[in-house]
Design a protein around this motif. Sequence first.
Motif, PDB file in Angstrom:
ATOM      1  N   MET A  22      25.831  12.446  10.568  1.00  0.00           N
ATOM      2  CA  MET A  22      27.028  12.910   9.856  1.00  0.00           C
ATOM      3  C   MET A  22      28.299  12.285  10.431  1.00  0.00           C
ATOM      4  N   LEU A  23      28.372  12.202  11.785  1.00  0.00           N
ATOM      5  CA  LEU A  23      29.543  11.588  12.410  1.00  0.00           C
ATOM      6  C   LEU A  23      29.668  10.127  12.016  1.00  0.00           C
ATOM      7  N   PHE A  24      28.526   9.464  11.912  1.00  0.00           N
ATOM      8  CA  PHE A  24      28.538   8.055  11.508  1.00  0.00           C
ATOM      9  C   PHE A  24      29.160   7.912  10.126  1.00  0.00           C
ATOM     10  N   HIS A  25      28.769   8.799   9.215  1.00  0.00           N
ATOM     11  CA  HIS A  25      29.270   8.743   7.842  1.00  0.00           C
ATOM     12  C   HIS A  25      30.788   8.943   7.809  1.00  0.00           C
ATOM     13  N   TRP A  40      32.907   8.369  10.267  1.00  0.00           N
ATOM     14  CA  TRP A  40      33.523   7.201  10.893  1.00  0.00           C
ATOM     15  C   TRP A  40      33.567   6.033   9.911  1.00  0.00           C
ATOM     16  N   GLU A  41      32.484   5.839   9.174  1.00  0.00           N
ATOM     17  CA  GLU A  41      32.441   4.773   8.180  1.00  0.00           C
ATOM     18  C   GLU A  41      33.500   4.980   7.098  1.00  0.00           C
ATOM     19  N   ALA A  89      17.029   5.170  -3.857  1.00  0.00           N
ATOM     20  CA  ALA A  89      15.785   5.914  -3.621  1.00  0.00           C
ATOM     21  C   ALA A  89      15.621   6.201  -2.132  1.00  0.00           C
ATOM     22  N   ASN A  90      14.772   5.461  -1.472  1.00  0.00           N
ATOM     23  CA  ASN A  90      14.465   5.682  -0.058  1.00  0.00           C
ATOM     24  C   ASN A  90      15.574   5.100   0.806  1.00  0.00           C
ATOM     25  N   HIS A  91      16.396   5.957   1.366  1.00  0.00           N
ATOM     26  CA  HIS A  91      17.581   5.497   2.093  1.00  0.00           C
ATOM     27  C   HIS A  91      17.254   5.141   3.533  1.00  0.00           C
ATOM     28  N   ARG A  92      16.371   4.171   3.669  1.00  0.00           N
ATOM     29  CA  ARG A  92      16.033   3.614   4.973  1.00  0.00           C
ATOM     30  C   ARG A  92      16.184   2.099   4.918  1.00  0.00           C
ATOM     31  N   TYR A  93      16.299   1.509   6.100  1.00  0.00           N
ATOM     32  CA  TYR A  93      16.530   0.073   6.205  1.00  0.00           C
ATOM     33  C   TYR A  93      15.413  -0.749   5.561  1.00  0.00           C
ATOM     34  N   GLN A  94      14.188  -0.564   6.015  1.00  0.00           N
ATOM     35  CA  GLN A  94      13.103  -1.436   5.555  1.00  0.00           C
ATOM     36  C   GLN A  94      12.769  -1.259   4.079  1.00  0.00           C
ATOM     37  N   PRO A  95      12.636  -0.015   3.582  1.00  0.00           N
ATOM     38  CA  PRO A  95      12.372   0.118   2.142  1.00  0.00           C
ATOM     39  C   PRO A  95      13.463  -0.495   1.274  1.00  0.00           C
ATOM     40  N   ILE A 132      25.440   3.040   0.905  1.00  0.00           N
ATOM     41  CA  ILE A 132      25.389   1.955   1.881  1.00  0.00           C
ATOM     42  C   ILE A 132      26.024   2.323   3.221  1.00  0.00           C
ATOM     43  N   HIS A 133      26.803   3.402   3.265  1.00  0.00           N
ATOM     44  CA  HIS A 133      27.395   3.857   4.530  1.00  0.00           C
ATOM     45  C   HIS A 133      26.810   5.194   4.984  1.00  0.00           C
ATOM     46  N   TRP A 134      25.684   5.569   4.414  1.00  0.00           N
ATOM     47  CA  TRP A 134      25.095   6.882   4.706  1.00  0.00           C
ATOM     48  C   TRP A 134      24.555   6.960   6.131  1.00  0.00           C
ATOM     49  N   SER A 135      24.038   5.843   6.650  1.00  0.00           N
ATOM     50  CA  SER A 135      23.455   5.817   7.989  1.00  0.00           C
ATOM     51  C   SER A 135      23.550   4.404   8.542  1.00  0.00           C
ATOM     52  N   LYS A 136      23.273   4.249   9.833  1.00  0.00           N
ATOM     53  CA  LYS A 136      23.263   2.923  10.448  1.00  0.00           C
ATOM     54  C   LYS A 136      22.218   2.035   9.782  1.00  0.00           C
ATOM     55  N   GLU A 137      21.079   2.627   9.411  1.00  0.00           N
ATOM     56  CA  GLU A 137      20.020   1.864   8.746  1.00  0.00           C
ATOM     57  C   GLU A 137      20.500   1.297   7.418  1.00  0.00           C
ATOM     58  N   MET A 138      21.159   2.141   6.626  1.00  0.00           N
ATOM     59  CA  MET A 138      21.609   1.693   5.311  1.00  0.00           C
ATOM     60  C   MET A 138      22.725   0.654   5.436  1.00  0.00           C
TER      61      MET A 138
END
Length: 257
Positions: free
Chosen positions: A1-4, A6-7, A182-188, A211-217
């Motif tokens: 949440m803090l990442f979001h 900050w973004e 869909a799948n909000h992860r880096y690899q998918p 795209i700013h939801w997490s470090k992965e995204m």
Amino acid sequence: MLFHFWEYFLYFLYKEDQHSIHSPYFFKLYQDLKAFLTNNKKGKKEIELQRKKFLSSKEQILRKDYGAGSRWSKGEKQKVATIAKSATSPIKSSLLFQFLCKLTPANTVLDLGTSLGINTAYLSSVTKGDLYTFEGDPALAHLAGANLNFCPNVNKVVGNIDNTLGKVLEGIEWVDFVLIDANHRYQPTLDYFNAIAPKIHKESIVVIGDIHWSKEMKQAWEEIKDMPSVSSTIDFFDCGVLFFNNYGNKENYILAL
């Protein structure tokens, strides 16, 4: 949440206005988009009526999720109204997707992440050919199906997108517009884009949600936007837009809706 948060702070600092857009194509696109959002700010009546029904629904469903960010446990029930509040795009985003889809030939459209079908319905109204919408959660797909019965050009694909996307793409020559939400992860996210990439042409547009939801995204977004096939991008914070036509120098805009 803090990442979001900050973004968003960084986005607020770096976002540009129309006077920072040097490309005539993107200047006109942004002007047209703002006018479209203003003129259609209440959304499409029949779709928004369905959204209201979901928001007031007392029904509960058992969830099955393949993506990231789940707030429920396996086998836990969740209220449809809660899903409608937390997991559906606001009207402005739905209109954005519709507007961008209209910029393409819109003969073949992919919607990765049906949810309750709100975005799907907006896209369906401007799709000239076939729209394929993918949902991994059978319960959500069932609810969305009732919402999309009035959309004859929608093909509902239920099941893990990791398994279903490739099969659908085998029967498609070109893809005009794609919404990846869909799948909000880096690899998918990378895998979905790489699977679709051979079907993309110069007039295609691809939108990636959260795209700013997490470090992965954010990492996935940064890597995809730097790919040689991508000619320019727009960061609207809640989503990123990829263009593939050569409108001059490669530009990466940060804009507000």
